[in-house]
Design a protein around this motif. Structure first.
Motif, short mmCIF file in Angstrom:
data_model
loop_
_atom_site.label_atom_id
_atom_site.label_comp_id
_atom_site.label_asym_id
_atom_site.label_seq_id
_atom_site.Cartn_x
_atom_site.Cartn_y
_atom_site.Cartn_z
N LEU A 35 38.67 38.49 39.75
CA LEU A 35 39.21 38.91 41.03
C LEU A 35 39.57 37.71 41.90
CD1 LEU A 35 39.93 41.20 43.01
CD2 LEU A 35 37.57 41.03 43.86
N ILE A 36 38.72 36.69 41.88
CA ILE A 36 38.99 35.46 42.62
C ILE A 36 40.31 34.86 42.14
CG2 ILE A 36 38.23 33.06 42.92
CD1 ILE A 36 35.35 34.17 42.97
N GLU A 37 40.52 34.88 40.84
CA GLU A 37 41.76 34.35 40.25
C GLU A 37 42.97 35.21 40.64
OE1 GLU A 37 43.50 34.16 35.78
OE2 GLU A 37 41.47 33.38 36.03
N ILE A 38 42.84 36.52 40.50
CA ILE A 38 43.95 37.44 40.82
C ILE A 38 44.34 37.33 42.29
CG2 ILE A 38 44.54 39.89 41.09
CD1 ILE A 38 42.86 40.41 38.56
N GLU A 39 43.36 37.23 43.16
CA GLU A 39 43.62 37.17 44.59
C GLU A 39 44.01 35.77 45.06
OE1 GLU A 39 43.75 39.59 47.00
OE2 GLU A 39 43.67 40.98 45.30
N ASN A 40 44.05 34.82 44.13
CA ASN A 40 44.46 33.45 44.45
C ASN A 40 43.66 32.90 45.64
OD1 ASN A 40 45.94 31.15 43.92
ND2 ASN A 40 47.60 31.74 45.30
N VAL A 41 42.33 33.04 45.53
CA VAL A 41 41.43 32.62 46.60
C VAL A 41 41.50 31.11 46.77
CG1 VAL A 41 39.01 32.48 47.30
CG2 VAL A 41 39.91 34.60 46.33
N GLU A 42 41.67 30.69 48.02
CA GLU A 42 41.71 29.26 48.34
C GLU A 42 40.32 28.65 48.14
OE1 GLU A 42 42.54 26.58 52.28
OE2 GLU A 42 43.55 28.51 52.12
N SER A 43 40.27 27.49 47.51
CA SER A 43 39.02 26.76 47.25
C SER A 43 37.96 27.64 46.58
CB SER A 43 38.46 26.18 48.54
OG SER A 43 39.39 25.34 49.15
N PRO A 44 38.24 28.17 45.39
CA PRO A 44 37.31 29.09 44.75
C PRO A 44 35.92 28.50 44.49
CG PRO A 44 39.08 28.48 43.25
CD PRO A 44 39.43 27.93 44.59
N LEU A 45 35.82 27.19 44.35
CA LEU A 45 34.51 26.59 44.13
C LEU A 45 33.64 26.63 45.37
CD1 LEU A 45 35.52 23.45 42.02
CD2 LEU A 45 34.54 25.60 41.21
N TYR A 46 34.25 26.79 46.53
CA TYR A 46 33.52 26.74 47.79
C TYR A 46 33.42 28.08 48.52
CZ TYR A 46 34.14 21.81 46.90
OH TYR A 46 34.14 20.59 46.30
N VAL A 47 33.96 29.12 47.93
CA VAL A 47 33.93 30.43 48.57
C VAL A 47 32.62 31.14 48.20
CG1 VAL A 47 35.09 31.72 46.73
CG2 VAL A 47 35.29 32.48 49.09
N THR A 48 32.10 31.86 49.18
CA THR A 48 30.94 32.73 48.94
C THR A 48 31.48 34.15 48.85
OG1 THR A 48 29.49 31.26 50.18
CG2 THR A 48 28.75 33.52 49.89
N VAL A 49 30.96 34.89 47.88
CA VAL A 49 31.46 36.25 47.64
C VAL A 49 30.34 37.26 47.90
CG1 VAL A 49 32.50 37.81 45.94
CG2 VAL A 49 33.01 35.37 45.86
N THR A 50 30.69 38.34 48.61
CA THR A 50 29.75 39.44 48.75
C THR A 50 30.38 40.68 48.12
OG1 THR A 50 30.57 40.14 50.93
CG2 THR A 50 28.76 38.55 50.90
N VAL A 51 29.54 41.47 47.49
CA VAL A 51 29.94 42.77 46.96
C VAL A 51 29.00 43.79 47.58
CG1 VAL A 51 30.18 44.21 44.90
CG2 VAL A 51 30.77 41.78 44.79
N ASN A 52 29.57 44.70 48.34
CA ASN A 52 28.78 45.70 49.05
C ASN A 52 27.70 45.05 49.92
OD1 ASN A 52 30.32 47.69 47.74
ND2 ASN A 52 28.95 47.65 46.00
N ASP A 53 28.09 43.98 50.60
CA ASP A 53 27.22 43.23 51.53
C ASP A 53 26.08 42.48 50.85
OD1 ASP A 53 28.71 43.92 53.83
OD2 ASP A 53 27.64 45.84 53.97
#
Length: 68
Positions: A21-39
């Motif tokens: 999903l990070i790849e598909i959404e072309n997330v900026e700086s993927p190594l530094y992003v924090t991801v939450t799923v359902n909080d």
């Protein structure tokens, strides 16, 4: 399946992982992003194996320093 990503309802293929999903959404700086799923925070090492389910809510968070 339908996911809410960054506040927007979108449709994706079943079996999608957080990493993909990070790849598909072309997330900026993927190594530094924090991801939450359902909080709930997803550990960086779990992104590859964590599969998303229909109805999940995903947010990408960036922590910034600054101030006085």
């Amino acid at each position: 399946m339908k996911l809410t990503v960054a506040g927007k309802l979108k449709e994706y293929e079943e079996g999608l992982t957080v990493e993909k999903l990070i790849e598909i959404e072309n997330v900026e700086s993927p190594l530094y992003v924090t991801v939450t799923v359902n909080d709930e925070f997803v550990k960086t090492e779990e992104r590859v194996s964590r599969q998303l389910k229909d109805g999940d809510q995903v947010e990408f968070l960036y922590f910034m320093g600054g101030g006085c």
